[in-house]
Every structure is written in C-alpha cells, then in structure tokens.
Design a protein around this motif. Structure first.
Motif, PDB file in Angstrom:
ATOM      1  N   HIS A 254     -14.739  85.511  28.626  1.00 14.92           N
ATOM      2  CA  HIS A 254     -14.470  84.625  29.664  1.00 14.92           C
ATOM      3  C   HIS A 254     -13.661  85.554  30.758  1.00 14.92           C
ATOM      4  O   HIS A 254     -13.412  84.719  31.883  1.00 14.92           O
ATOM      5  CB  HIS A 254     -13.807  83.669  29.283  1.00 14.92           C
ATOM      6  CG  HIS A 254     -14.370  82.491  28.205  1.00 14.92           C
ATOM      7  ND1 HIS A 254     -15.541  81.843  28.618  1.00 14.92           N
ATOM      8  CD2 HIS A 254     -14.281  82.440  26.953  1.00 14.92           C
ATOM      9  CE1 HIS A 254     -15.936  81.217  27.395  1.00 14.92           C
ATOM     10  NE2 HIS A 254     -15.141  81.753  26.439  1.00 14.92           N
TER      11      HIS A 254
ATOM     12  N   GLU B  16      -9.568  75.632  27.014  1.00 14.87           N
ATOM     13  CA  GLU B  16     -10.630  74.752  27.071  1.00 14.87           C
ATOM     14  C   GLU B  16     -11.920  75.308  27.056  1.00 14.87           C
ATOM     15  O   GLU B  16     -13.074  74.570  26.851  1.00 14.87           O
ATOM     16  CB  GLU B  16     -10.515  73.816  28.233  1.00 14.87           C
ATOM     17  CG  GLU B  16      -9.362  72.727  28.211  1.00 14.87           C
ATOM     18  CD  GLU B  16      -8.890  72.134  26.755  1.00 14.87           C
ATOM     19  OE1 GLU B  16      -9.851  71.483  26.244  1.00 14.87           O
ATOM     20  OE2 GLU B  16      -7.785  71.891  26.546  1.00 14.87           O
ATOM     21  N   LYS B  17     -11.810  76.455  27.009  1.00 17.02           N
ATOM     22  CA  LYS B  17     -13.553  77.302  27.127  1.00 17.02           C
ATOM     23  C   LYS B  17     -14.074  77.372  25.794  1.00 17.02           C
ATOM     24  O   LYS B  17     -13.427  77.289  24.658  1.00 17.02           O
ATOM     25  CB  LYS B  17     -13.045  79.014  27.537  1.00 17.02           C
ATOM     26  CG  LYS B  17     -12.521  79.004  29.066  1.00 17.02           C
ATOM     27  CD  LYS B  17     -13.663  78.791  29.882  1.00 17.02           C
ATOM     28  CE  LYS B  17     -13.177  79.153  31.350  1.00 17.02           C
ATOM     29  NZ  LYS B  17     -14.211  78.947  32.376  1.00 17.02           N
ATOM     30  N   GLU B  18     -15.238  77.567  25.602  1.00 15.41           N
ATOM     31  CA  GLU B  18     -16.288  77.582  24.482  1.00 15.41           C
ATOM     32  C   GLU B  18     -15.781  78.551  23.572  1.00 15.41           C
ATOM     33  O   GLU B  18     -15.350  79.683  24.148  1.00 15.41           O
ATOM     34  CB  GLU B  18     -17.333  77.608  24.852  1.00 15.41           C
ATOM     35  CG  GLU B  18     -18.243  77.597  23.586  1.00 15.41           C
ATOM     36  CD  GLU B  18     -19.839  78.120  23.823  1.00 15.41           C
ATOM     37  OE1 GLU B  18     -20.555  78.374  22.878  1.00 15.41           O
ATOM     38  OE2 GLU B  18     -20.274  77.774  25.125  1.00 15.41           O
TER      39      GLU B  18
ATOM     40  N   GLN C  87      -6.273  78.729  32.110  1.00 14.15           N
ATOM     41  CA  GLN C  87      -7.807  78.574  32.334  1.00 14.15           C
ATOM     42  C   GLN C  87      -8.547  78.745  31.253  1.00 14.15           C
ATOM     43  O   GLN C  87      -9.985  78.215  30.912  1.00 14.15           O
ATOM     44  CB  GLN C  87      -7.935  80.064  33.282  1.00 14.15           C
ATOM     45  CG  GLN C  87      -7.471  79.920  34.450  1.00 14.15           C
ATOM     46  CD  GLN C  87      -7.895  78.925  35.505  1.00 14.15           C
ATOM     47  OE1 GLN C  87      -9.205  78.645  35.638  1.00 14.15           O
ATOM     48  NE2 GLN C  87      -6.964  77.969  35.968  1.00 14.15           N
ATOM     49  N   VAL C  88      -8.130  79.307  29.940  1.00 15.14           N
ATOM     50  CA  VAL C  88      -8.993  79.621  28.876  1.00 15.14           C
ATOM     51  C   VAL C  88      -8.985  78.524  27.764  1.00 15.14           C
ATOM     52  O   VAL C  88      -9.761  78.650  26.878  1.00 15.14           O
ATOM     53  CB  VAL C  88      -8.788  81.164  28.380  1.00 15.14           C
ATOM     54  CG1 VAL C  88      -7.529  81.254  27.384  1.00 15.14           C
ATOM     55  CG2 VAL C  88     -10.023  81.640  27.631  1.00 15.14           C
TER      56      VAL C  88
ATOM     57  N   SER D 264     -13.843  85.070  34.642  1.00 15.24           N
ATOM     58  CA  SER D 264     -13.662  83.561  35.297  1.00 15.24           C
ATOM     59  C   SER D 264     -12.153  83.294  35.157  1.00 15.24           C
ATOM     60  O   SER D 264     -11.725  82.078  35.534  1.00 15.24           O
ATOM     61  CB  SER D 264     -14.652  82.643  34.745  1.00 15.24           C
ATOM     62  OG  SER D 264     -14.325  82.532  33.239  1.00 15.24           O
ATOM     63  N   ILE D 265     -11.477  83.778  34.565  1.00 13.26           N
ATOM     64  CA  ILE D 265     -10.163  83.393  34.016  1.00 13.26           C
ATOM     65  C   ILE D 265      -8.685  84.299  34.445  1.00 13.26           C
ATOM     66  O   ILE D 265      -7.727  83.794  34.514  1.00 13.26           O
ATOM     67  CB  ILE D 265      -9.628  83.337  32.377  1.00 13.26           C
ATOM     68  CG1 ILE D 265      -9.754  84.709  32.000  1.00 13.26           C
ATOM     69  CG2 ILE D 265     -10.762  82.152  32.123  1.00 13.26           C
ATOM     70  CD1 ILE D 265      -9.304  84.545  30.376  1.00 13.26           C
TER      71      ILE D 265
ATOM     72  N   HIS E  77     -11.409  76.625  22.379  1.00 13.20           N
ATOM     73  CA  HIS E  77     -10.872  75.259  22.448  1.00 13.20           C
ATOM     74  C   HIS E  77     -10.870  75.079  20.822  1.00 13.20           C
ATOM     75  O   HIS E  77     -11.432  75.456  20.175  1.00 13.20           O
ATOM     76  CB  HIS E  77     -11.576  74.172  22.901  1.00 13.20           C
ATOM     77  CG  HIS E  77     -11.262  72.870  22.762  1.00 13.20           C
ATOM     78  ND1 HIS E  77     -10.347  72.292  23.485  1.00 13.20           N
ATOM     79  CD2 HIS E  77     -11.538  71.885  22.091  1.00 13.20           C
ATOM     80  CE1 HIS E  77     -10.150  70.955  23.081  1.00 13.20           C
ATOM     81  NE2 HIS E  77     -11.002  70.812  22.320  1.00 13.20           N
TER      82      HIS E  77
END
Length: 115
Positions: free
Chosen positions: A94, A38-40, A35-36, A97-98, A43
């Motif tokens: 994050h 590719e997060k800002e 989940q994480v 959301s993850i 990544h």
C-alpha cells in the motif's frame, strides 16, 4: 474512537521520542498509521504492530541519522522483530497510497527492503 486515535498518536510520539526521531518523522509515522490501518490485509491487526511497522518505514526512508533497525524499534515498542517485519510486509503493497505527500525522503521508495 477519538480516544483511541489520541492514544495511538501518543504512542507513536512516545516510541519515536525514545528512538530520537524528529517531529517530522513522528508526523509521518502517524500519517502512515492513520492511512493504512483500514487497508485490506492490515485491518484487524494489533495497532501496536502497525505503529511499529509505520515507524520502521519512516526510519528506512529517513536521512541516515534517523534510520533505525527493526531490532531498535522492537526495543522501544515491545513488538517482536518478526512481527514488525510481518506488519511491514502487509503495509508494503500500500506504500504509494499511504506516504505523506509533504514528507521529503532521502531514498526512493524502490530502495525500501522487501522483507
């Protein structure tokens, strides 16, 4: 890319096994990593450091028998404690959301360390 995902899943499972973690925790750490990644702010980081931080998060939220320190995670992953903590800080924002929805935590997210 499929090979990379398989290698990542294998790495998470191998590291968690060395830490004596349950299958549910292995699955949760794998889910968080997926989940994480590719997060800002996350990544582009070394996958191994994100894996280590994902395991750290799961261990912090796990029942006491499965809680492991950044030092213990360093010993099995080869990722320096400071790197685990830096990656953890990047992931922390994050968290809501993850986290896997089916994973039952013994502690509230609010009790996670802010490092």
């Amino acid at each position: 890319k499929q090979s990379n995902v398989a290698n990542t899943t294998d790495s998470v499972a191998r590291f968690c096994s060395r830490l004596g973690l349950s299958r549910d925790l292995v699955n949760a750490a794998t889910y968080i990593y997926e989940q994480v990644r590719e997060k800002e702010g996350v990544h582009g980081r070394q996958p191994k450091s994100i894996i280590a931080a994902s395991i750290f998060i799961v261990c912090q939220l796990a029942p006491a028998d499965f809680q492991r320190s950044a030092k213990e995670i360093k010993e099995v992953t080869g990722v320096a404690e400071v790197t685990v903590r830096v990656a953890y800080r990047m992931i922390y924002r994050h968290l809501k959301s993850i986290l896997p929805p089916e994973f039952e935590y013994s502690q509230a997210i609010a009790t996670l360390p802010v490092v």
